[in-house]
Design an enzyme around this catalytic site. Sequence first.
Site, short mmCIF file in Angstrom:
data_model
loop_
_atom_site.label_atom_id
_atom_site.label_comp_id
_atom_site.label_asym_id
_atom_site.label_seq_id
_atom_site.Cartn_x
_atom_site.Cartn_y
_atom_site.Cartn_z
N ASN A 166 20.34 -16.73 16.87
CA ASN A 166 20.20 -17.45 18.13
C ASN A 166 18.92 -18.27 18.21
OD1 ASN A 166 18.78 -14.93 18.23
ND2 ASN A 166 18.51 -15.20 20.42
N GLU A 263 10.77 -7.45 16.78
CA GLU A 263 11.16 -7.74 18.16
C GLU A 263 12.64 -7.44 18.23
OE1 GLU A 263 13.25 -9.32 20.81
OE2 GLU A 263 12.64 -11.25 19.96
N CYS A 297 17.14 -12.49 23.86
CA CYS A 297 16.67 -11.11 23.97
C CYS A 297 16.05 -10.83 25.33
CB CYS A 297 15.68 -10.81 22.87
SG CYS A 297 14.32 -12.00 22.78
N GLU A 476 4.16 -11.06 18.83
CA GLU A 476 4.23 -12.44 18.35
C GLU A 476 3.55 -13.33 19.39
OE1 GLU A 476 8.19 -12.42 15.60
OE2 GLU A 476 8.54 -12.78 17.74
#
Length: 504
Positions: A166, A263, A297, A476
């Site tokens: 994605n 993640e 997410c 991140e």
Amino acid sequence: MNTPGNTSENAPGSLPAMEDYTSHTGGARRAPAGTAVPLTDPATGEVWARAHQDPEAVDAAVDAARTAFLAPSWGALPAHARADLLHRLGDVLVAHTEELAVLETRANGKPLTATRGEVGALARWYRYFAAVAETMEDVSRPLSGTARALITQEPLGVVAALTPFNGALSLGSWKLAPALAAGNTVILKPPPQAPASSVRLAELALEAGFPPGVIGVVIGGAEEGRRLTEHPHVAMVTFTGSTAVARTLGARAAERMKRYVCEAGGKSAHIVFADGDLDAAVVAARQGAFSAAGQTCVAGSRVLVQREVYEEFLRRYGEAVGRLRVGDPLDPRTHVGPVASAAALERIEGYVDDALAKGARAVTGGKRATVAAPAEAGFWYEPTVLADAAPDLAVCREEVFGPVVTVHPFDTEDEAVALANSVEYGLAAGFWTRDATRAHRMARRLEAGVVWVNTYRLLHWSVPFGGYKQSGLGRENGVEAVAEFLQTKSVITEHGTPADPFGA
């Protein structure tokens, strides 16, 4: 563009002649080998290219990355020179915005307006981490009158970055930019259904001046991911994807004492208090849940609304979601494109059907979407809002990764916090209130790595991103991200005559 192995004729039963995407190692695409995976446009169901999933590419990519890491052309490059390359890479990627955006849209179904925006913003990430690279400094600490310690940060070596379908390019850059700023070499591993933008990134990096091998690409799935994670010359693994896969990779990395950042999944709560700005909350809750057809997410897939405004919010939210335009992602009028695959469509449908069978009510949506030709064979699902769903249903607790939202009433702040924190995930959360005291209190009580107050889904290259609980490890973005890709060395020097502790 043509690659080795493209032909105008094919054996009976094979795919027609089309673009071949292969792993990129040592500065060039590899010849097609291994398993050919058809790349299907989620908007039409048509095969438009092939990806070659070749486990043997792993060793070639690692060897090239290790050679580049040890070579003076990269390993001895001063930070300011790495920063110059990062600036150029960002500029080159943005110069190819249209090409890269189309490749991402064909991979995941996001509207082209969205993927254009993602690619257009990439230069910001590379510029930011270029600046971070130039400002990293060693620290000197006196230990005595004649002894000093130098604390320095060094790159880890070869980093394997496993990216999701994605956002292989954008989320891949979240990993790539800080890893390069720190002086590592990087092997991107996009999934086999979304490799094109990553392969082009590696090619464009050569145009920007990066030495061959500094950025490589291995196209692959679980087997290639396993080989990269277990390879003795891979020093770090960074992953974005499902929690289940994150756990598996993390166990393998930990067994080999590798650095690991991930993640993982999310089931984010978006909370609306009665004193919040209802107009803004409706807009943000729609955008926060249905961008990229919910395949993000941080999607605010659980909307919690205080009971005093629950019915009004539900009515207005359902009407707003019902106005979303589903259709061709290349059409600038489209709000919501297809989901990424037939398997994703079936999974989403299964969650909703199960919830409806167990008492939930579809305020809007609740079934596959009908789209006119030539897109009727694509993977379409209506933007769906479910009410009256028991909080213990699968659709309320598991990551659907599609255009589906459940809306729940609550009475008190304590109840809202309990509902928000009741799932295993802790990636993001958001809430709406005009009460400054409550805003401060709620921000601390929510178990999430990112908390938005009176906004939702606002992301920035300078702000750390990552999850609590089963949503991940490490961070991140921000200067904090660079630290993930560095190891600390202490160099202690005695400038005088050391004392003899044994007394000569």
